[in-house]
Design an enzyme around this catalytic site. Sequence first.
Site, short mmCIF file in Angstrom:
data_model
loop_
_atom_site.label_atom_id
_atom_site.label_comp_id
_atom_site.label_asym_id
_atom_site.label_seq_id
_atom_site.Cartn_x
_atom_site.Cartn_y
_atom_site.Cartn_z
N CYS A 95 47.03 50.39 33.00
CA CYS A 95 48.10 50.23 34.00
C CYS A 95 49.41 50.89 33.58
O CYS A 95 50.30 51.07 34.41
CB CYS A 95 48.33 48.76 34.29
SG CYS A 95 46.83 47.90 34.72
N HIS A 108 55.15 47.45 37.23
CA HIS A 108 53.71 47.49 37.51
C HIS A 108 53.36 46.33 38.43
O HIS A 108 53.79 45.19 38.20
CB HIS A 108 52.94 47.40 36.19
CG HIS A 108 51.47 47.20 36.39
ND1 HIS A 108 50.75 47.93 37.29
CD2 HIS A 108 50.59 46.33 35.81
CE1 HIS A 108 49.48 47.54 37.26
NE2 HIS A 108 49.36 46.57 36.37
N ASN A 157 46.59 45.12 42.38
CA ASN A 157 46.82 45.89 41.15
C ASN A 157 45.99 47.18 41.20
O ASN A 157 44.76 47.12 41.16
CB ASN A 157 46.42 45.01 39.96
CG ASN A 157 46.63 45.68 38.62
OD1 ASN A 157 46.88 46.88 38.55
ND2 ASN A 157 46.52 44.92 37.56
N1 ACO Z 1 40.17 31.57 43.66
C1 ACO Z 1 40.16 30.27 43.36
N2 ACO Z 1 40.16 29.79 42.11
C2 ACO Z 1 40.19 30.69 41.11
C3 ACO Z 1 40.20 32.07 41.34
C4 ACO Z 1 40.19 32.49 42.67
N3 ACO Z 1 40.20 33.80 43.00
N4 ACO Z 1 40.24 32.70 40.16
C5 ACO Z 1 40.24 31.76 39.21
N5 ACO Z 1 40.19 30.55 39.79
C6 ACO Z 1 40.17 29.28 39.13
C7 ACO Z 1 39.53 29.39 37.76
O1 ACO Z 1 38.13 29.27 37.86
C8 ACO Z 1 40.15 28.23 37.06
O2 ACO Z 1 39.48 27.06 37.45
P1 ACO Z 1 39.18 25.90 36.37
O3 ACO Z 1 40.54 25.45 35.91
O4 ACO Z 1 38.44 24.89 37.17
O5 ACO Z 1 38.39 26.54 35.30
C9 ACO Z 1 41.53 28.22 37.66
O6 ACO Z 1 41.48 28.85 38.91
C10 ACO Z 1 42.48 29.03 36.81
O7 ACO Z 1 43.71 28.54 37.13
P2 ACO Z 1 44.90 28.97 36.24
O8 ACO Z 1 44.45 29.19 34.86
O9 ACO Z 1 46.00 28.03 36.47
O10 ACO Z 1 45.24 30.37 36.90
P3 ACO Z 1 46.46 31.19 36.56
O11 ACO Z 1 47.68 30.56 37.09
O12 ACO Z 1 46.44 31.62 35.12
O13 ACO Z 1 46.21 32.49 37.43
C11 ACO Z 1 45.53 34.72 37.23
C12 ACO Z 1 45.10 33.27 37.14
C13 ACO Z 1 46.01 35.02 38.63
C14 ACO Z 1 44.35 35.61 36.90
C15 ACO Z 1 46.69 34.95 36.25
O14 ACO Z 1 46.33 34.47 34.98
C16 ACO Z 1 47.06 36.37 36.15
O15 ACO Z 1 47.50 37.00 37.10
N6 ACO Z 1 46.94 36.93 34.94
C17 ACO Z 1 47.28 38.34 34.74
C18 ACO Z 1 46.17 39.12 35.24
C19 ACO Z 1 46.55 40.51 35.37
O16 ACO Z 1 47.43 40.85 36.13
N7 ACO Z 1 45.88 41.31 34.61
C20 ACO Z 1 46.13 42.64 34.62
C21 ACO Z 1 47.45 42.87 33.98
S1 ACO Z 1 47.34 44.11 32.93
C22 ACO Z 1 46.86 45.30 33.85
O17 ACO Z 1 47.26 45.37 34.97
C23 ACO Z 1 45.93 46.24 33.26
#
Ligand code: ACO
Length: 342
Positions: free
Chosen positions: A129, A269, A299
């Site tokens: 990214c 980003h 993204n």
């Molecule tokens: N729909 C519903 N529930 C979901 C989904 C979804 N699409 N995805 C995950 N969940 C659930 C998981 O299974 C988990 O459930 P559990 O607690 O029962 O196991 C729960 O939601 C996870 O909740 P949180 O951990 O509170 O989620 P969080 O607030 O961390 O958000 C997210 C998750 C959106 C992925 C966040 O961590 C994030 O955006 N991280 C950065 C990801 C990113 O942008 N990566 C790329 C950046 S670097 C680059 O761009 C190369």
Amino acid sequence: MMKPPFKNPRASHNFQGRSCSIVGVGSYVPAKILTNHDLEKMVDTSDEWITTRTGIKERRIAAENEWTSTMAARAAERALKMAKVPAADVDLIITATITPDMPFPATACLVQEEIGARRAAAFDMEAACSGFIYGLEIGQQFIMSRTYNTVLVIGAEKLSSIVDWSDRNTCVLFGDGAGAAVLQNRENSHGLLTTFIGADGEKGDLLYMPAGGSRCPATRQSVDGRLHYLRMDGKQSFKNAVQAMESAARQALQRCELDISRIKCVIPHQANRRIIDAVAERLGAAPEQLFVNLEKYGNTSAASVAIALDEAVASGRLNRGDLILLVGFGAGLTWGAAVIEW
Ligand code: ACO
């Protein structure tokens, strides 16, 4: 002559009046829209979850006959049109991507053929990214060293080809598209004042694709094991993204002796609205300084900052002399920032 109210780091070196300007920008996104409601029918998720956790409402998905190279070519043509530079004048094409059309030849070579940039050298580079900002850094080196006069930097991705559409943790986050910039030596306009890039290979396992390279070539087992899809530790990626983007932005601002309040437009980003807001808060950037379009595209990795830059320019909110801060973060880990005087 009036002294500029900020430091141009390039001026302190002996560049003999040479400066690197972004003389054209362009972008392309596929026509097909995949909404959060569409995703509700594919995996166990909801529009409410995706919107509140990420800010994303929809993303673009490339058609079967659209590839990274064809999207890159459309974005490049638009950037060249704005720059009023014929493709035949391009000296070098740099394509930043983690989803090349194929391992080789380079996607940049396919773009060269597609746009008719017959005399351009061409190569791909990968910084996930952060790819577009890395590309700007590399491209400006060729301009400042007088090696080339015109460099085309492209960030392009068909992430839909490496997303596991059965994994709700990742499939809601990504989309396809391309953005491009034309770099030239032109005095006093749209100047790239500084770029800053960095990496931390120790955290490579936060976001990666296990198979398809020399470490794990494609086999029946790798396909059955779903190893040709991207994998991500969301929480750790989030945490590292906020820290790395804040730090990269500070480094770039410091090199220009600029306070964040002087920046007209921060173009981060576009991974997650919460990441963007956290970085903005740490930097002390006001909401009206931010450019955000991730609700439309999700993204798009290397394309993200390039598409956002093009849309910020097209929105008419930038006037000549305004300062822009680009800041990105990606797999690797990698990060980067750039300050542009528009
Ligand atoms: N729909 C519903 N529930 C979901 C989904 C979804 N699409 N995805 C995950 N969940 C659930 C998981 O299974 C988990 O459930 P559990 O607690 O029962 O196991 C729960 O939601 C996870 O909740 P949180 O951990 O509170 O989620 P969080 O607030 O961390 O958000 C997210 C998750 C959106 C992925 C966040 O961590 C994030 O955006 N991280 C950065 C990801 C990113 O942008 N990566 C790329 C950046 S670097 C680059 O761009 C190369």
